[in-house]
Enzyme design. Structure first.
Site, PDB file in Angstrom:
ATOM      1  CD  GLU A   1     116.285 -26.409  10.676  1.00  0.00           C
ATOM      2  OE1 GLU A   1     115.089 -26.685  10.552  1.00  0.00           O
ATOM      3  OE2 GLU A   1     117.197 -27.153  10.277  1.00  0.00           O
TER       4      GLU A   1
ATOM      5  CE  LYS B   1     116.453 -29.171  13.020  1.00  0.00           C
ATOM      6  NZ  LYS B   1     115.475 -30.245  12.795  1.00  0.00           N
TER       7      LYS B   1
HETATM    8  P1  13P Z   1     119.360 -33.010   9.447  1.00  0.00           P
HETATM    9  O1  13P Z   1     119.587 -33.397  10.872  1.00  0.00           O
HETATM   10  O2  13P Z   1     119.407 -34.158   8.476  1.00  0.00           O
HETATM   11  O3  13P Z   1     120.172 -31.816   9.038  1.00  0.00           O
HETATM   12  O4  13P Z   1     117.838 -32.549   9.356  1.00  0.00           O
HETATM   13  C1  13P Z   1     117.331 -31.748  10.337  1.00  0.00           C
HETATM   14  C2  13P Z   1     116.321 -30.853   9.764  1.00  0.00           C
HETATM   15  O5  13P Z   1     115.189 -30.851  10.196  1.00  0.00           O
HETATM   16  C3  13P Z   1     116.719 -29.956   8.672  1.00  0.00           C
HETATM   17  O6  13P Z   1     115.731 -29.000   8.480  1.00  0.00           O
END
Ligand code: 13P
Length: 340
Positions: free
Chosen positions: A175, A217
């Site tokens: 991510e 992500k």
């Molecule tokens: P949000 O969808 O609220 O951005 O959170 C996703 C997430 O896991 C952030 O690390």
């Protein structure tokens, strides 16, 4: 197909996506503050229990990302959360990073910590039932940001995490989140996101990570939240797809977007517009925290008598995003299906 690839593909199965319920203690306290509820281990447990016991959500939810505390907690009837999720065909996952901390000698930029001792923690989480993991890096957009230094140190750490996950039999969700705060243009967002993704895939490859057993992500490419004349749904879909096509290998089975502070309906509409332009080399899905939880959190307000209403709100958002997975979502569905 390897077990890792099988799990990664199951997480992006048609019509389904991921609930991110891995808020750290600090973040969940902020969420609870917004509804005037004290954050204690019991209120956090009760809130997550409400989400996880929502009947039928598994039709749209393939996996849930848990926090260290949550993976050790249980439902009201004593069933450990990972076991409860498993019994519904929802795959349990775990956030394993220790948060974004100031990057030395780079004012305003961050590096995500948590690599020391990670191999041992992954083994423990696997024993507790986790089958995938998450690590989030963050980048800001400004004149000189993100710096090459920030881009490469975070890419290196993301790849070290991903390699350790695959060694432990866990699918790494990688991510890299380019933050959308500020007044930047859509073009600036596209440039920063592309730069970040390019570095991430160089490091993942160099550190021997098998892309087929990973998920990405990313943020969507948006105009800065404080900008004027912000890009609309179609422009966001085009700009995001353009960056992904340039920088994400086709071997990656799925891209599961974060919502990153978009309204819940925007997050659904953007995902829908991208899927309506499909098919794509990867599944395009969601791994939303706020955009799946916000209406449920508000409806719950910490009161047991509101659990049913909160579950209806969560189910509704899951269903809307399930529709966005195949490009068949329309805003009228929000009204038609609004829970009684
Ligand atoms: P949000 O969808 O609220 O951005 O959170 C996703 C997430 O896991 C952030 O690390």
């Amino acid at each position: 197909m390897t077990d890792l690839e099988t799990t990664a593909r199951a997480l992006v199965a048609e019509g389904r996506g991921i609930l991110a319920a891995d808020e750290s203690d600090g973040t969940i306290k902020k969420r609870f503050d917004s509804i005037g509820v004290e954050s204690s281990d019991e209120t956090r447990r009760a809130y997550r229990d409400m989400l996880f016991t929502t009947e039928g959500a598994e039709e749209f939810v393939s996996g849930v990302i848990l926090f260290d505390e949550t993976i050790r907690q249980s439902s009201a009837d004593g069933t450990p959360f990972p076991e409860l999720l498993d019994s519904k065909g929802i795959i349990p996952g775990i956030k394993v990073d220790k948060g974004a901390k100031p990057l030395a000698l780079a004012p305003g930029e961050t590096i995500t910590e948590g690599l020391d001792g990670l191999r041992g923690r992954l083994e423990e989480y696997r024993g507790l039932g986790a089958r995938f993991a998450k690590w989030r890096a963050t980048y800001s957009i400004a004149d000189d940001k993100p710096s090459e230094y920030c881009v490469w140190t975070n890419a290196h750490a993301l790849a070290r995490y991903a390699a350790l996950c695959q060694e432990s039999g866990l699918v790494p969700i990688v991510e890299p989140e380019v933050l959308m705060d500020g007044t930047h243009t859509l073009e600036a967002s596209a440039k920063a996101t592309g730069r970040v993704l390019q570095a991430v895939y160089v490091e993942l490859h160099d550190q021997r990570v098998d892309f087929r057993g990973t998920l990405l992500k990313p943020n969507m490419v948006l105009s800065g939240y404080d900008g004027s004349d912000r890009a609309g749904v179609e422009e966001v879909a085009d700009a995001t797809l353009d960056v992904l096509y340039r920088h994400v290998p086709a071997a990656v089975p799925g891209i599961v977007f974060l919502s990153g502070g978009q309204t819940d309906e925007d997050a659904t509409a953007h995902l829908n517009a991208m899927n309506a332009r499909g098919p794509h080399p990867w599944q395009l899905s969601f791994s939303y925290g706020r955009a799946l939880q916000a209406p449920a959190l508000k409806a719950w307000a910490g009161k047991p008598e509101n659990v049913e209403a909160a579950q209806r709100a969560y189910y509704h958002r899951a269903k809307m995003n399930g529709a966005a997975r195949t490009g068949v979502y329309a805003s009228e569905m929000e009204r038609e299906a609004v829970p009684a």
